[in-house]
Write a protein that holds these residues in place. Structure first.
Motif, PDB file in Angstrom:
ATOM      1  N   ASP A   5      -2.405   1.257 -12.466  1.00  0.00           N
ATOM      2  CA  ASP A   5      -2.431   2.523 -11.757  1.00  0.00           C
ATOM      3  C   ASP A   5      -3.746   2.631 -10.997  1.00  0.00           C
ATOM      4  O   ASP A   5      -4.808   2.496 -11.585  1.00  0.00           O
ATOM      5  N   SER A   6      -3.682   2.887  -9.720  1.00  0.00           N
ATOM      6  CA  SER A   6      -4.854   3.051  -8.877  1.00  0.00           C
ATOM      7  C   SER A   6      -5.828   1.897  -9.022  1.00  0.00           C
ATOM      8  O   SER A   6      -7.006   2.091  -9.263  1.00  0.00           O
ATOM      9  N   VAL A   7      -5.336   0.702  -8.865  1.00  0.00           N
ATOM     10  CA  VAL A   7      -6.186  -0.470  -8.956  1.00  0.00           C
ATOM     11  C   VAL A   7      -6.875  -0.631  -7.619  1.00  0.00           C
ATOM     12  O   VAL A   7      -6.238  -0.905  -6.616  1.00  0.00           O
ATOM     13  N   ARG A   8      -8.177  -0.435  -7.577  1.00  0.00           N
ATOM     14  CA  ARG A   8      -8.909  -0.571  -6.329  1.00  0.00           C
ATOM     15  C   ARG A   8     -10.388  -0.686  -6.638  1.00  0.00           C
ATOM     16  O   ARG A   8     -10.824  -0.471  -7.747  1.00  0.00           O
ATOM     17  N   ALA A   9     -11.139  -1.031  -5.633  1.00  0.00           N
ATOM     18  CA  ALA A   9     -12.585  -1.064  -5.749  1.00  0.00           C
ATOM     19  C   ALA A   9     -13.151  -0.358  -4.533  1.00  0.00           C
ATOM     20  O   ALA A   9     -12.537  -0.331  -3.492  1.00  0.00           O
ATOM     21  N   GLY A  10     -14.324   0.206  -4.662  1.00  0.00           N
ATOM     22  CA  GLY A  10     -14.977   0.815  -3.523  1.00  0.00           C
ATOM     23  C   GLY A  10     -15.006   2.326  -3.601  1.00  0.00           C
ATOM     24  O   GLY A  10     -14.683   2.929  -4.615  1.00  0.00           O
ATOM     25  N   ASN A  11     -15.415   2.929  -2.496  1.00  0.00           N
ATOM     26  CA  ASN A  11     -15.575   4.383  -2.430  1.00  0.00           C
ATOM     27  C   ASN A  11     -14.299   5.038  -1.952  1.00  0.00           C
ATOM     28  O   ASN A  11     -13.424   4.414  -1.387  1.00  0.00           O
ATOM     29  N   ASP A  12     -14.241   6.360  -2.142  1.00  0.00           N
ATOM     30  CA  ASP A  12     -13.070   7.106  -1.697  1.00  0.00           C
ATOM     31  C   ASP A  12     -12.932   7.105  -0.182  1.00  0.00           C
ATOM     32  O   ASP A  12     -11.864   7.357   0.351  1.00  0.00           O
ATOM     33  N   ASP A  13     -14.024   6.810   0.528  1.00  0.00           N
ATOM     34  CA  ASP A  13     -13.960   6.828   1.983  1.00  0.00           C
ATOM     35  C   ASP A  13     -13.763   5.436   2.570  1.00  0.00           C
ATOM     36  O   ASP A  13     -14.001   5.211   3.744  1.00  0.00           O
ATOM     37  N   GLU A  14     -13.293   4.478   1.741  1.00  0.00           N
ATOM     38  CA  GLU A  14     -13.084   3.126   2.245  1.00  0.00           C
ATOM     39  C   GLU A  14     -11.964   3.115   3.277  1.00  0.00           C
ATOM     40  O   GLU A  14     -11.080   3.952   3.261  1.00  0.00           O
ATOM     41  N   ALA A  15     -12.011   2.159   4.181  1.00  0.00           N
ATOM     42  CA  ALA A  15     -10.992   2.032   5.221  1.00  0.00           C
ATOM     43  C   ALA A  15     -10.428   0.621   5.187  1.00  0.00           C
ATOM     44  O   ALA A  15     -11.172  -0.339   5.069  1.00  0.00           O
ATOM     45  N   ILE A  16      -9.130   0.512   5.285  1.00  0.00           N
ATOM     46  CA  ILE A  16      -8.463  -0.786   5.331  1.00  0.00           C
ATOM     47  C   ILE A  16      -7.763  -0.868   6.673  1.00  0.00           C
ATOM     48  O   ILE A  16      -6.953  -0.002   6.998  1.00  0.00           O
ATOM     49  N   PRO A  17      -8.090  -1.875   7.477  1.00  0.00           N
ATOM     50  CA  PRO A  17      -7.488  -1.974   8.812  1.00  0.00           C
ATOM     51  C   PRO A  17      -5.970  -1.931   8.749  1.00  0.00           C
ATOM     52  O   PRO A  17      -5.351  -2.604   7.930  1.00  0.00           O
ATOM     53  N   GLY A  18      -5.376  -1.118   9.614  1.00  0.00           N
ATOM     54  CA  GLY A  18      -3.924  -1.045   9.702  1.00  0.00           C
ATOM     55  C   GLY A  18      -3.284  -0.131   8.668  1.00  0.00           C
ATOM     56  O   GLY A  18      -2.076   0.017   8.646  1.00  0.00           O
ATOM     57  N   ILE A  19      -4.089   0.467   7.802  1.00  0.00           N
ATOM     58  CA  ILE A  19      -3.535   1.370   6.795  1.00  0.00           C
ATOM     59  C   ILE A  19      -4.242   2.709   6.941  1.00  0.00           C
ATOM     60  O   ILE A  19      -5.458   2.790   6.796  1.00  0.00           O
ATOM     61  N   GLY A  20      -3.480   3.737   7.254  1.00  0.00           N
ATOM     62  CA  GLY A  20      -4.048   5.058   7.398  1.00  0.00           C
ATOM     63  C   GLY A  20      -4.465   5.640   6.052  1.00  0.00           C
ATOM     64  O   GLY A  20      -4.026   5.185   4.993  1.00  0.00           O
ATOM     65  N   GLN A  21      -5.314   6.656   6.077  1.00  0.00           N
ATOM     66  CA  GLN A  21      -5.809   7.267   4.845  1.00  0.00           C
ATOM     67  C   GLN A  21      -4.680   7.871   4.016  1.00  0.00           C
ATOM     68  O   GLN A  21      -4.698   7.799   2.796  1.00  0.00           O
ATOM     69  N   SER A  51     -14.779  -6.156 -11.924  1.00  0.00           N
ATOM     70  CA  SER A  51     -13.478  -5.936 -12.569  1.00  0.00           C
ATOM     71  C   SER A  51     -12.423  -6.869 -11.996  1.00  0.00           C
ATOM     72  O   SER A  51     -11.621  -7.444 -12.731  1.00  0.00           O
ATOM     73  N   ALA A  52     -12.428  -7.039 -10.682  1.00  0.00           N
ATOM     74  CA  ALA A  52     -11.437  -7.898 -10.041  1.00  0.00           C
ATOM     75  C   ALA A  52     -11.577  -9.350 -10.488  1.00  0.00           C
ATOM     76  O   ALA A  52     -10.581 -10.059 -10.623  1.00  0.00           O
ATOM     77  N   ILE A  53     -12.795  -9.777 -10.743  1.00  0.00           N
ATOM     78  CA  ILE A  53     -13.033 -11.154 -11.199  1.00  0.00           C
ATOM     79  C   ILE A  53     -12.246 -11.418 -12.485  1.00  0.00           C
ATOM     80  O   ILE A  53     -11.773 -12.519 -12.723  1.00  0.00           O
ATOM     81  N   GLN A  54     -12.094 -10.391 -13.317  1.00  0.00           N
ATOM     82  CA  GLN A  54     -11.335 -10.526 -14.554  1.00  0.00           C
ATOM     83  C   GLN A  54      -9.853 -10.221 -14.338  1.00  0.00           C
ATOM     84  O   GLN A  54      -8.984 -10.870 -14.912  1.00  0.00           O
ATOM     85  N   PHE A  55      -9.581  -9.237 -13.508  1.00  0.00           N
ATOM     86  CA  PHE A  55      -8.237  -8.706 -13.361  1.00  0.00           C
ATOM     87  C   PHE A  55      -7.327  -9.590 -12.516  1.00  0.00           C
ATOM     88  O   PHE A  55      -6.181  -9.848 -12.882  1.00  0.00           O
TER      89      PHE A  55
END
Length: 181
Positions: A5-21, A51-55
């Motif tokens: 559930d909600s697997v991610r890294a970074g801040n809430d204001d992160e941006a991923i190209p091609g994916i809207g907020q 975390s990702a290194i393990q996950f």
């Protein structure tokens, strides 16, 4: 199974190209179940931190596709990891001082690693060990270019893993750059 559930890294204001907020927020709210039917899932919300290194290596074989988003590739040293045999476990029970001595030695090893980041000659040796770690598992030159850092070791947290690069080299994994804060 394992709930993701909600697997991610970074801040809430992160941006991923091609994916809207809005879509990114929707993806964060999704829950995925990893159960007895492997390779059925698609997950695309993973970063490259500690975390990702393990996950990532733990789920790579359980998902159909995995996109790993990274802002900056981490330095990843080989992990000195060995199982403790039943004979050694028995020794530790009989002589607890032996286990304490081993733990002290491991602590000293990490302290030395941190200290060596201040010595240019030793820092270069660490960088070579980390690059060799990547080259052992990744034969694709373009992928190696993405995952080997282009900054001095020690500028960010140094990670350790024997399975990270092997997981990234699998055909169901994509490493994507261009993630911004």
């Amino acid at each position: 199974g394992i709930a993701l559930d909600s697997v991610r890294a970074g801040n809430d204001d992160e941006a991923i190209p091609g994916i809207g907020q809005a879509e990114l927020g929707q993806r964060r709210r999704q829950s995925l179940a990893v159960g007895p039917a492997p390779r059925m899932l698609k997950d695309d919300r993973i970063g490259t931190g500690a975390s990702a290194i393990q996950f990532v290596p733990a789920i790579q074989q359980k998902v159909a596709m995995l996109a790993v988003f990274q802002r900056t590739a981490p330095w990843v040293l080989p992990k000195l990891d060995a199982s403790v045999s039943p004979a050694w476990q028995a020794r530790f029970r009989r002589h607890p001082v032996t286990q304490r001595a081993l733990r002290a030695l491991l602590y000293a090893q990490f302290e030395f690693l941190n200290w060596s980041l201040n010595v240019p000659r030793l820092r270069k040796r660490l960088e070579r060990a980390a690059i060799a770690n990547a080259y052992r598992s990744i034969k694709d030159e373009a992928l190696r270019e993405k995952v080997v850092p282009h900054y001095a070791i020690g500028c960010k947290r140094v990670l350790q893993s024997n399975t990270w690069y092997r997981a990234l080299a699998q055909p169901n994994v994509s490493v994507l750059g261009g993630v911004e804060r």
